[in-house]
Each structure stands twice: as structure tokens, then as C-alpha cells.
Design a protein around this motif. Structure first.
Motif, PDB file in Angstrom:
ATOM      1  N   LEU A   8       0.806  -1.217   0.000  1.00  0.00           N
ATOM      2  CA  LEU A   8       0.000   0.000   0.000  1.00  0.00           C
ATOM      3  C   LEU A   8       0.844   1.274   0.000  1.00  0.00           C
ATOM      4  O   LEU A   8       0.337   2.353  -0.291  1.00  0.00           O
ATOM      5  N   THR A   9       2.122   1.135   0.351  1.00  0.00           N
ATOM      6  CA  THR A   9       3.038   2.277   0.323  1.00  0.00           C
ATOM      7  C   THR A   9       4.303   1.889  -0.444  1.00  0.00           C
ATOM      8  O   THR A   9       5.348   1.654   0.148  1.00  0.00           O
ATOM      9  N   PRO A  10       4.230   1.821  -1.776  1.00  0.00           N
ATOM     10  CA  PRO A  10       5.364   1.356  -2.570  1.00  0.00           C
ATOM     11  C   PRO A  10       6.534   2.334  -2.646  1.00  0.00           C
ATOM     12  O   PRO A  10       7.525   2.050  -3.303  1.00  0.00           O
ATOM     13  N   SER A  11       6.435   3.450  -1.949  1.00  0.00           N
ATOM     14  CA  SER A  11       7.561   4.378  -1.918  1.00  0.00           C
ATOM     15  C   SER A  11       8.347   4.250  -0.614  1.00  0.00           C
ATOM     16  O   SER A  11       9.229   5.038  -0.341  1.00  0.00           O
ATOM     17  N   THR A  12       8.019   3.230   0.179  1.00  0.00           N
ATOM     18  CA  THR A  12       8.648   3.043   1.488  1.00  0.00           C
ATOM     19  C   THR A  12       9.070   1.594   1.689  1.00  0.00           C
ATOM     20  O   THR A  12       8.372   0.679   1.306  1.00  0.00           O
ATOM     21  N   MET A  13      10.224   1.411   2.300  1.00  0.00           N
ATOM     22  CA  MET A  13      10.649   0.092   2.744  1.00  0.00           C
ATOM     23  C   MET A  13      11.238   0.254   4.130  1.00  0.00           C
ATOM     24  O   MET A  13      11.696   1.322   4.487  1.00  0.00           O
ATOM     25  N   ALA A  14      11.188  -0.815   4.914  1.00  0.00           N
ATOM     26  CA  ALA A  14      11.758  -0.770   6.251  1.00  0.00           C
ATOM     27  C   ALA A  14      12.538  -2.052   6.517  1.00  0.00           C
ATOM     28  O   ALA A  14      12.180  -3.124   6.049  1.00  0.00           O
ATOM     29  N   LEU A  15      13.603  -1.887   7.244  1.00  0.00           N
ATOM     30  CA  LEU A  15      14.435  -2.998   7.690  1.00  0.00           C
ATOM     31  C   LEU A  15      14.237  -3.109   9.191  1.00  0.00           C
ATOM     32  O   LEU A  15      14.400  -2.128   9.921  1.00  0.00           O
ATOM     33  N   LEU A  16      13.844  -4.297   9.657  1.00  0.00           N
ATOM     34  CA  LEU A  16      13.576  -4.512  11.080  1.00  0.00           C
ATOM     35  C   LEU A  16      14.660  -5.398  11.680  1.00  0.00           C
ATOM     36  O   LEU A  16      14.838  -6.538  11.254  1.00  0.00           O
ATOM     37  N   LEU A  17      15.385  -4.858  12.655  1.00  0.00           N
ATOM     38  CA  LEU A  17      16.469  -5.578  13.326  1.00  0.00           C
ATOM     39  C   LEU A  17      16.097  -5.812  14.783  1.00  0.00           C
ATOM     40  O   LEU A  17      15.654  -4.885  15.466  1.00  0.00           O
ATOM     41  N   ALA A  18      16.283  -7.039  15.253  1.00  0.00           N
ATOM     42  CA  ALA A  18      15.983  -7.367  16.649  1.00  0.00           C
ATOM     43  C   ALA A  18      17.003  -6.701  17.566  1.00  0.00           C
ATOM     44  O   ALA A  18      18.197  -6.712  17.297  1.00  0.00           O
ATOM     45  N   LEU A  19      16.506  -6.106  18.640  1.00  0.00           N
ATOM     46  CA  LEU A  19      17.364  -5.478  19.642  1.00  0.00           C
ATOM     47  C   LEU A  19      17.702  -6.489  20.727  1.00  0.00           C
ATOM     48  O   LEU A  19      16.894  -7.370  21.022  1.00  0.00           O
ATOM     49  N   PRO A  20      18.871  -6.345  21.338  1.00  0.00           N
ATOM     50  CA  PRO A  20      19.193  -7.233  22.460  1.00  0.00           C
ATOM     51  C   PRO A  20      18.273  -6.905  23.636  1.00  0.00           C
ATOM     52  O   PRO A  20      17.772  -5.782  23.740  1.00  0.00           O
ATOM     53  N   PRO A  21      18.043  -7.870  24.521  1.00  0.00           N
ATOM     54  CA  PRO A  21      17.193  -7.601  25.692  1.00  0.00           C
ATOM     55  C   PRO A  21      17.768  -6.457  26.520  1.00  0.00           C
ATOM     56  O   PRO A  21      18.983  -6.332  26.659  1.00  0.00           O
TER      57      PRO A  21
END
Length: 114
Positions: free
Chosen positions: A93-106
Motif C-alpha cells: 500500500l506504500t510502494p515508496s517506502t521500505m523498512a528494515l527490522l532488526l531485533a534489539l538485544p534484551p
């Protein structure tokens, strides 16, 4: 085949209190490859935020429908995502945006000073 659109040297700014060790080459590969998939000469906006237990690096273009080959993008960065333990978020729905999701340490609780 993607062409070089000139989006080089993307450097997301991270909150100073955040410490996250990642493979620099893998992260650079993901960001550079993603930038090359944006079919625009307009500047890209890179924003890093903390969302729950993950770091979200969002790349956004002012152009509409900037990413035209999301399957090709996913294929090219598959190994780097595995190295980072990250997810790629491409919302149709937003083809002008991408995101990278990285897990954070506890989070570690700080000892109280007496």
C-alpha cells in the motif's frame, strides 16, 4: 536489472543510547541494494526508530511507486537479511517506502547507586 540512481552513502542516524552490533557489510549491502531499487532521482529519507524490541530503519522516497521490483529486491538481499537476522518490510500500500527490522538485544536493568 536495476541501474545506479546515485543514492550513495546512506547513513541512518541512530539514537545515541542505542548500542546494536551488526554485520556492517551486510547492513551496507541491504541499504545500498534497496536504494538502487528506488526508481527515482529524488532524495531518499532514512529514519531509524525503536519499535518495541526492534530497530526499524525506514527508507522513504518522495516519489510514488518508487519500488517497482520488490521480488527482485528480496532475492538480492536474502543472504544479508539472514546474516543480520532482520526482516524486510515492504508494504504494497506504500510502494515508496521500505523498512528494515532488526531485533534489539534484551534491555539490561541498571544497578541502583546507593
Amino acid at each position: 536489472m536495476t541501474g545506479d540512481t546515485g543514492h550513495k552513502g546512506l547513513k541512518p542516524s541512530l539514537p545515541p543510547e542505542l548500542i546494536l552490533a551488526v554485520d556492517g557489510q551486510a547492513l551496507a549491502h541491504v541499504l545500498r541494494t534497496a536504494a538502487l531499487h528506488f526508481k527515482t532521482e529524488k532524495p531518499l529519507t532514512v529514519q531509524a526508530t525503536i519499535s518495541g524490541d526492534r530497530l526499524r530503519i525506514q527508507v522513504k522516497s518522495a516519489a510514488t511507486k518508487a519500488i517497482v521490483d520488490d521480488a527482485g529486491l528480496r532475492q538480492k538481499i536474502e543472504k544479508s537479511l539472514a546474516i543480520l537476522g532482520a526482516e524486510l518490510d515492504l508494504d504494497p500500500l506504500t510502494p515508496s517506502t521500505m523498512a528494515l527490522l532488526l531485533a534489539l538485544p534484551p534491555q539490561q536493568t541498571r544497578a541502583r547507586r546507593r
